[in-house]
Design a protein around this motif. Structure first.
Motif, short mmCIF file in Angstrom:
data_model
loop_
_atom_site.label_atom_id
_atom_site.label_comp_id
_atom_site.label_asym_id
_atom_site.label_seq_id
_atom_site.Cartn_x
_atom_site.Cartn_y
_atom_site.Cartn_z
N ILE A 161 23.19 46.45 43.27
CA ILE A 161 24.49 46.10 43.54
C ILE A 161 25.48 47.06 44.01
O ILE A 161 26.41 46.69 44.54
N GLY A 162 25.17 48.34 44.19
CA GLY A 162 25.91 49.46 44.98
C GLY A 162 26.96 50.01 43.92
O GLY A 162 27.34 49.35 42.91
N ILE A 163 27.80 50.88 44.72
CA ILE A 163 28.84 51.58 43.61
C ILE A 163 29.93 51.60 44.46
O ILE A 163 30.01 52.23 45.62
N PRO A 164 31.20 51.10 44.08
CA PRO A 164 32.39 51.43 45.00
C PRO A 164 32.75 52.69 44.91
O PRO A 164 32.41 53.84 44.17
N ALA A 165 33.28 53.03 46.18
CA ALA A 165 33.78 54.51 46.65
C ALA A 165 34.59 55.37 45.72
O ALA A 165 34.41 56.67 45.44
N GLU A 166 35.52 54.47 44.98
CA GLU A 166 36.23 55.40 44.03
C GLU A 166 35.72 55.84 42.85
O GLU A 166 35.98 56.83 42.02
N HIS A 167 34.57 55.40 42.52
CA HIS A 167 33.49 55.69 41.47
C HIS A 167 32.55 57.04 41.68
O HIS A 167 32.05 57.48 40.89
N LEU A 168 32.26 57.18 43.21
CA LEU A 168 31.17 58.22 43.38
C LEU A 168 31.54 59.67 42.92
O LEU A 168 30.49 60.32 42.64
N ARG A 210 23.09 64.42 46.37
CA ARG A 210 24.10 63.58 47.13
C ARG A 210 23.87 62.02 47.01
O ARG A 210 22.92 61.74 46.75
N VAL A 211 24.99 61.46 46.77
CA VAL A 211 24.86 59.91 47.02
C VAL A 211 25.88 59.36 47.56
O VAL A 211 27.03 59.36 48.03
N ALA A 212 25.22 58.19 48.34
CA ALA A 212 25.74 57.10 49.21
C ALA A 212 25.59 55.69 48.80
O ALA A 212 24.53 55.37 48.42
N SER A 213 26.71 54.91 48.67
CA SER A 213 26.64 53.69 48.24
C SER A 213 27.72 52.64 48.88
O SER A 213 28.67 53.10 49.37
N GLN A 214 27.44 51.47 48.92
CA GLN A 214 28.27 50.44 49.38
C GLN A 214 27.95 49.23 48.36
O GLN A 214 27.00 48.80 48.10
N PRO A 215 28.97 48.43 48.00
CA PRO A 215 28.88 47.40 47.05
C PRO A 215 28.27 46.50 47.64
O PRO A 215 28.45 46.01 48.82
N ASP A 216 27.27 45.90 46.94
CA ASP A 216 26.25 44.66 47.50
C ASP A 216 25.39 45.33 48.31
O ASP A 216 24.77 44.23 49.00
#
Length: 373
Positions: A305-312, A352-358
């Protein structure tokens, strides 16, 4: 060029030396003028006819009379200059300290919002800036402590309330407690036990007291075992989990038990937040150069499901959850990523973590390796 405290003191001493030399020079000029005046006024027939002893007495008496007032004025002037200089230099040296002492007293009384103005770039300015940085870190630590206490209280309150309510209901009804109810209560006890264990481990690693039994560890073989252990859970959730490795061993000096916990936390999160039909991939790379050092790099990639950038930025904080999907009932204790982060740091690495919602998430773990690997 900024003036240091030593340079200021040197400049003050140099100024005092200049003033002293100026006074000495004017004294010499005044004395020379007295001799010329004595020659014009006192050297006559009577002076020349006097004996040498009388001439010396006449000269001495003349000079003492003329210089008495001058010496008194010069001494008063010099004392005034000295006192003014002392008062000035004491103010220059102690005024910043007075401001700092006042701020320290406020901190001692519990006021962590105090801030010392940084008016200079010398040693005092550096001390003031360091003090401000220290109070800022103290405020952050106090805020973190308050959040931790609130979070722990919240996490413990829920299972305790459940157990208390169920036991009180059965006690008031006078019924026998069925085994399935005891199992539910036991599940809540296990949840609290895991929470306390995780908090204990976190407190040890943050205090630098966590002992690591480091030994040569082949990451390829180790991750094959971890992925194999989690394959059944992934398949039950309709997920495809695979490990991609290189042909040769990737060896790091690590505590096998702690590293296992790191990747178990990352992979169970990937399984939990990847919808059915998704894919989880684990990739290993050897001798990756980052920050002028060699690392083994392990990437955990999911299509979840990914993670929004403001939460990283807060993802590795204690008890931090992104949204309702990551509640205490579906997201464990909320300490898994924080533990993984601190364990990797204890090994000299980083995550390190990189993510995009969905679109999914990639957690990348860097563990240091020797140049001879």
């Amino acid at each position: 060029m900024k003036m240091t405290v030593r340079m200021k003191i040197f400049a003050m001493g140099l100024l005092l030396l200049i003033v002293g030399n100026a006074i000495s020079l004017t004294t010499q000029v005044y004395t020379g003028g007295l001799f010329d005046q004595f020659q014009r006024e006192q050297i006559d027939a009577n002076y020349l006819s006097a004996t040498p002893e009388e001439q010396i007495e006449i000269l001495k008496s003349y000079f003492l009379d003329k210089m008495e007032l001058n010496v008194l004025l010069r001494a008063s002037f010099f004392v005034t200059i000295g006192l003014s200089f002392s008062f000035w230099i004491s103010g220059v040296l102690t005024l910043p300290l007075k401001k700092l002492i006042a701020a320290i007293e406020r901190v001692a009384q519990g006021d962590l919002n105090v801030k010392v103005p940084v008016d200079t770039k010398d040693e005092y300015g550096k001390v003031s800036q360091t003090f401000n940085d220290m109070t800022f870190r103290l405020r952050e630590a106090e805020e973190a402590r308050r959040r931790l206490v609130a979070d722990v209280a919240h996490e413990l309150r829920t299972p305790l309330s459940i157990m208390q309510l169920k036991l009180e209901n059965y006690q008031q009804a006078g019924h026998h407690v069925p085994p399935e109810m005891l199992l539910r209560i036991h599940d809540e006890v296990i949840r609290m036990s895991l929470l306390v264990d995780d908090l204990h481990v976190l407190s040890l690693v943050e205090a630098g007291r966590l002992s690591l039994g480091r030994k040569p560890l082949d990451l390829t073989v180790h991750l094959e075992r971890i992925v194999d252990d989690l394959k059944y859970e992934a398949e039950e959730n309709g997920l495809d989990i695979r490990l991609y490795t290189i042909s040769r061993p990737v060896t790091v000096m690590a505590d096998a038990r702690r590293i296992t916990q790191v990747f178990f936390n990352l992979l169970t999160n990937a399984i939990r937040y990847t919808p059915r039909g998704g894919k989880i991939t684990v990739e290993i790379e050897d001798r990756v150069v980052d920050r002028n050092a060699f690392f083994a790099r392990v990437s955990v990639i999911d299509t979840g499901i990914g993670i929004p950038a403001e939460h990283l930025l807060h993802l590795f904080d204690r008890f931090y959850r992104v949204d309702e999907a990551r509640s205490r009932h579906t997201g464990g204790t909320g300490l898994g990523l924080s533990i993984a982060h601190h364990f990797v740091r204890a090994h000299g690495g980083f995550i390190r973590v990189a993510s995009q919602p969905d679109e999914g998430t990639i957690f990348t773990v860097y563990l240091p390796i020797g140049n001879d690997n």
